[in-house]
Scaffold this active site. Structure first.
Site: not given
Ligand code: UT7
Length: 323
Positions: A113, A250, A280
């Site tokens: 990225c 980004h 992204n």
């Molecule tokens: O390009 C450079 C590199 N990439 C990034 O910069 C991405 C960086 N990370 C992020 O943007 C975020 O961490 C994400 C968008 C990937 C995830 O958001 P988050 O607020 O960190 O969520 P999380 O991973 O803590 O997940 C929260 C909950 C989980 O459920 P439980 O364990 O709380 O029951 C996940 O299983 O959301 C669940 N979850 C989803 N639910 C619905 C994860 N993906 C999804 C989804 N739809 N697509």
């Protein structure tokens, strides 16, 4: 002093739009979750015949048109990509050939990225070192081809596309009043390599593999790393947050973008956001956002523009330039 000045900009997106509503029928997710957690509403997905090189070529042609130049005027092509058409040769030589260019040289850089920031830094070094006069810098990706479409934690986040700029050697006075790239700051730390990676490759599995990410871990480091390189860019130029006309980050996640802008003291009205439309697109996201804001008249000649990115590796970096 020679400066690398942006002379043209261009974009290309695949024909097909994939909405959050469509994703609801593919994996256990919802439009509400995706919008709240990421700000993404749709992304573009490459179809048959659309590849990183075809998108990169289209963005390059657009940038050359805007610059009033042709491929004959270019002496170097640098493509930032992590999704090349082939393991080798470089996508850059593929694009060189598609443009009918048989002089000069072309190569890829791979910093996920942060790829576009790395590519601009490389182009600037070639220009200031007198090795090139006009460089096509392209960020082009087809991340849809390395996604695990059964993994809801990653497949909703990424999209395909390409953006390009033409950087041209122009004489400056050596002060921050010059147009062009004023400072570049790059970092990497391979200790984080397993937090965002592809689980395949020619030398390990002999397959292309799929993207794997510990999203929360990446998120945790993002704002701090972005702030680190931006503060270095401020130190190198004497600029402060108030001097920035446009922040073009980004586009990974609206929450990371907002958090970084807040920490840096840059008001949200000065931040270019396209993550809602493109998702992204990795190395393509900054040039896509940059060209969007230049085309609609927000970024004007003389504006101070700050580019920043953080991604797989981890890699991170910033570029401060006067448009
Ligand atoms: O390009 C450079 C590199 N990439 C990034 O910069 C991405 C960086 N990370 C992020 O943007 C975020 O961490 C994400 C968008 C990937 C995830 O958001 P988050 O607020 O960190 O969520 P999380 O991973 O803590 O997940 C929260 C909950 C989980 O459920 P439980 O364990 O709380 O029951 C996940 O299983 O959301 C669940 N979850 C989803 N639910 C619905 C994860 N993906 C999804 C989804 N739809 N697509």
């Amino acid at each position: 002093m020679i400066r690398s000045v942006v002379r043209g900009f261009g974009t290309a997106l695949p024909k097909r739009v994939l909405t959050n509503a469509e994703l609801e029928s593919m994996v256990d997710t919802s439009d509400e979750w995706i919008v709240q957690r990421t700000g993404i509403r749709q992304r573009y997905i490459a179809g048959e015949g659309e590849t990183t090189a075809s998108l990169g070529e289209a963005a390059a042609r657009d940038a050359l048109d805007k610059a009033g130049l042709t491929a004959a005027d270019i002496d170097l092509i640098i493509v930032a990509t992590s999704t090349p058409d082939n393991t080798f040769p470089a996508t850059a030589v593929n694009i060189q050939n598609r443009l009918g260019m048989h002089h000069g040289f072309a190569f890829d850089v791979q910093a996920v990225c942060s790829g576009f920031v790395y590519a601009v830094t490389t182009a600037d070094a070639y220009i200031r070192g007198g090795l090139a006069k006009r460089v096509l810098v392209i960020g082009a990706e087809t991340f849809s081809r390395i996604l695990d479409w059964t993994d809801r934690t990653t497949c909703v986040l990424f999209g395909d596309g390409a953006g390009a700029i033409v950087l041209e050697a122009q004489e400056g006075k050596g002060t921050v009043a010059d147009r062009g790239v004023l400072t570049t700051q790059l970092r990497s730390d391979g200790a984080h390599r397993e937090k965002l990676y592809v689980d395949g490759g020619p030398s390990t599995t002999g397959t292309v593999g799929h993207l794997r990410m510990e999203g929360r871990e990446v998120f945790k480091h993002a704002v701090g790393m972005i702030t680190d390189v931006v503060v270095s860019a401020f130190d190198a130029t004497g600029f402060t947050a108030e001097d920035i006309d446009w922040l073009v980050p980004h586009q990974a996640n609206k929450r990371i973008i907002d958090g970084s802008a807040k920490k840096l003291g840059i008001p949200l009205e000065k931040v270019v956001v396209t993550v809602d439309l493109h998702g992204n697109t990795s190395a393509a996201s900054i040039p896509l956002a940059l060209a969007t804001a230049a085309r609609d008249g927000r970024i004007k000649e003389g504006d101070i523009v700050l580019l920043e990115a953080m991604g797989g590796g981890f890699t991170w970096g910033a570029v401060l330039l006067r448009w």
